[in-house]
Design a protein around this motif. Structure first.
Motif, PDB file in Angstrom:
ATOM      1  N   LEU A  25       0.823  -1.208   0.000  1.00 13.28           N
ATOM      2  CA  LEU A  25       0.000   0.000   0.000  1.00 13.28           C
ATOM      3  C   LEU A  25       0.857   1.258   0.000  1.00 13.28           C
ATOM      4  N   ASN A  26       0.318   2.309  -0.609  1.00 10.67           N
ATOM      5  CA  ASN A  26       0.934   3.626  -0.487  1.00 10.67           C
ATOM      6  C   ASN A  26       0.558   4.220   0.865  1.00 10.67           C
ATOM      7  N   PHE A  27       1.515   4.837   1.539  1.00  9.57           N
ATOM      8  CA  PHE A  27       1.225   5.489   2.812  1.00  9.57           C
ATOM      9  C   PHE A  27       2.214   6.617   3.048  1.00  9.57           C
ATOM     10  N   ASN A  35      -7.329   0.117  -4.111  1.00  2.84           N
ATOM     11  CA  ASN A  35      -8.341   0.704  -4.995  1.00  2.84           C
ATOM     12  C   ASN A  35      -8.678   2.152  -4.647  1.00  2.84           C
ATOM     13  N   HIS A  36      -7.813   2.799  -3.865  1.00  2.00           N
ATOM     14  CA  HIS A  36      -7.995   4.193  -3.486  1.00  2.00           C
ATOM     15  C   HIS A  36      -6.638   4.899  -3.501  1.00  2.00           C
ATOM     16  N   GLY A  37      -6.678   6.212  -3.753  1.00  2.00           N
ATOM     17  CA  GLY A  37      -5.456   7.013  -3.680  1.00  2.00           C
ATOM     18  C   GLY A  37      -4.381   6.506  -4.613  1.00  2.00           C
ATOM     19  N   ASP A  38      -3.151   6.453  -4.101  1.00  2.00           N
ATOM     20  CA  ASP A  38      -2.009   6.018  -4.908  1.00  2.00           C
ATOM     21  C   ASP A  38      -1.617   4.576  -4.645  1.00  2.00           C
ATOM     22  N   SER A  39      -2.488   3.821  -3.961  1.00  2.00           N
ATOM     23  CA  SER A  39      -2.235   2.395  -3.772  1.00  2.00           C
ATOM     24  C   SER A  39      -2.644   1.617  -5.022  1.00  2.00           C
ATOM     25  N   PRO A  40      -2.112   0.403  -5.186  1.00  2.00           N
ATOM     26  CA  PRO A  40      -2.456  -0.403  -6.370  1.00  2.00           C
ATOM     27  C   PRO A  40      -3.942  -0.721  -6.439  1.00  2.00           C
ATOM     28  N   GLN A  41      -4.383  -1.032  -7.649  1.00  2.00           N
ATOM     29  CA  GLN A  41      -5.767  -1.417  -7.873  1.00  2.00           C
ATOM     30  C   GLN A  41      -5.852  -2.918  -8.133  1.00  2.00           C
ATOM     31  N   SER A  42      -6.994  -3.495  -7.764  1.00  2.00           N
ATOM     32  CA  SER A  42      -7.144  -4.944  -7.830  1.00  2.00           C
ATOM     33  C   SER A  42      -8.607  -5.302  -7.995  1.00  2.00           C
ATOM     34  N   LEU A  66     -14.118  14.563  -6.006  1.00  2.00           N
ATOM     35  CA  LEU A  66     -13.227  14.941  -7.115  1.00  2.00           C
ATOM     36  C   LEU A  66     -11.763  15.001  -6.707  1.00  2.00           C
ATOM     37  N   LYS A  67     -11.470  14.833  -5.423  1.00  2.00           N
ATOM     38  CA  LYS A  67     -10.071  14.672  -5.024  1.00  2.00           C
ATOM     39  C   LYS A  67      -9.473  13.406  -5.622  1.00  2.00           C
ATOM     40  N   SER A  68     -10.335  12.469  -5.995  1.00  2.00           N
ATOM     41  CA  SER A  68      -9.866  11.224  -6.605  1.00  2.00           C
ATOM     42  C   SER A  68      -9.701  11.341  -8.114  1.00  2.00           C
ATOM     43  N   ILE A 127      -7.611  10.644 -15.016  1.00  2.00           N
ATOM     44  CA  ILE A 127      -7.788   9.275 -14.530  1.00  2.00           C
ATOM     45  C   ILE A 127      -8.490   9.326 -13.168  1.00  2.00           C
ATOM     46  N   TRP A 128      -9.115   8.223 -12.812  1.00  2.00           N
ATOM     47  CA  TRP A 128      -9.618   8.064 -11.452  1.00  2.00           C
ATOM     48  C   TRP A 128      -8.555   7.379 -10.609  1.00  2.00           C
ATOM     49  N   LYS A 129      -8.289   7.935  -9.439  1.00  2.00           N
ATOM     50  CA  LYS A 129      -7.386   7.273  -8.505  1.00  2.00           C
ATOM     51  C   LYS A 129      -8.094   6.146  -7.767  1.00  2.00           C
ATOM     52  N   ILE A 130      -9.417   6.194  -7.738  1.00  2.00           N
ATOM     53  CA  ILE A 130     -10.172   5.059  -7.222  1.00  2.00           C
ATOM     54  C   ILE A 130     -10.412   4.076  -8.365  1.00  2.00           C
TER      55      ILE A 130
END
Length: 253
Positions: free
Chosen positions: A3-5, A47-54, A157-159, A169-172
């Motif tokens: 995860l991004n943190f 699936n949120h922010g700058d963490s990987p999506q799955s 819209l922060k995402s 792009i969507w970050k989510i």
């Protein structure tokens, strides 16, 4: 999953998990104060922010993500706090790995099942066609047809971000969240209890934690306290940040 943190502050470790459609950024203003007393891990859940999506997205895998983060950071145990969806992740993690959680704070969510109630938000987000989008203003105008509250629109819209080529792009992970939104509302379905101190911190103007939830809370978290912050709704950390800061300090300290 890695995860991004953001790691900030100094002191005993405190991991903070955001809610649905959110990110670690939601807690930055509170982190400036809490970081004076704790080493904070402000986490983007998968699936949120700058963490990987799955494609995998439920509380089982989100709890395992936290276990992996703690292992990577060499944390045998930590304080854990989560808001809404993050609160469910935190509860699931504490029940599965009670030895890893010193104290638990759950912000405006209970262990029970919640009906899906984000359909309008998802309709609005999916109505924004990124390939045709020219500006954030245009995205806000499109979203306003579904959501009248400008504060909620700005939060969502922060995402909305851009890739390295400047395309929106969507970050989510909007397709997965849309398809699996029912997973967010699932009740806790685990054996055992978390016996360390637990604080359920609700908003007085929110109905996410009510009197009917006490039986489930008693069942899973026998050493608990429930409080409701005045003049706060579901997003209590944004509406009453100072009250949240002081409540967290008092409980952990």
């Amino acid at each position: 999953m890695k995860l991004n943190f953001k790691k900030t502050g100094e002191g005993e470790p405190l991991i903070i998990l955001h809610g649905l459609f959110g990110s670690a950024d939601n807690w930055f203003s509170i982190a400036r104060d809490l970081g004076k007393s704790y080493t904070l891990y402000l986490v983007d859940q998968r699936n949120h922010g700058d963490s990987p999506q799955s494609e995998d997205w439920d509380y089982e895998v989100m709890a395992e993500d936290i276990a992996e983060l703690m292992k990577d950071e060499g944390l045998a145990s930590a304080y854990l706090m989560g808001h809404s969806m993050g609160g469910k992740t935190a509860m699931f993690f504490a029940l599965k790995y009670p030895e890893k959680v010193r104290k638990l704070i759950v912000a405006d969510i209970a262990p029970r099942q919640y009906p899906v109630h984000h359909q309008t938000i998802l309709e609005g987000l999916n109505a924004i066609k990124l390939e045709d989008l020219k500006s954030r203003k245009e995205a806000d105008d499109l979203l306003s047809k579904y959501i009248s509250d400008s504060g909620i629109r700005q939060f969502l819209l922060k995402s909305l971000g851009r890739d390295q080529d400047g395309n929106f792009i969507w970050k989510i992970n909007l397709p997965v969240i849309t398809a699996k939104i029912e997973n967010v509302g699932e009740a806790l379905d685990l054996d055992g209890t978390f016996d360390n101190p637990t604080l359920f911190m609700g908003g007085a103007n929110s109905n996410y934690i009510n009197e009917g939830d006490k039986a489930d809370i008693d069942r899973f978290f026998p050493d608990h306290k429930i409080i409701h912050l005045k003049n706060a709704g579901h997003w209590l950390h944004a509406e009453q940040p100072e009250a949240v800061i002081q409540t967290v300090k008092a409980f952990l300290g």
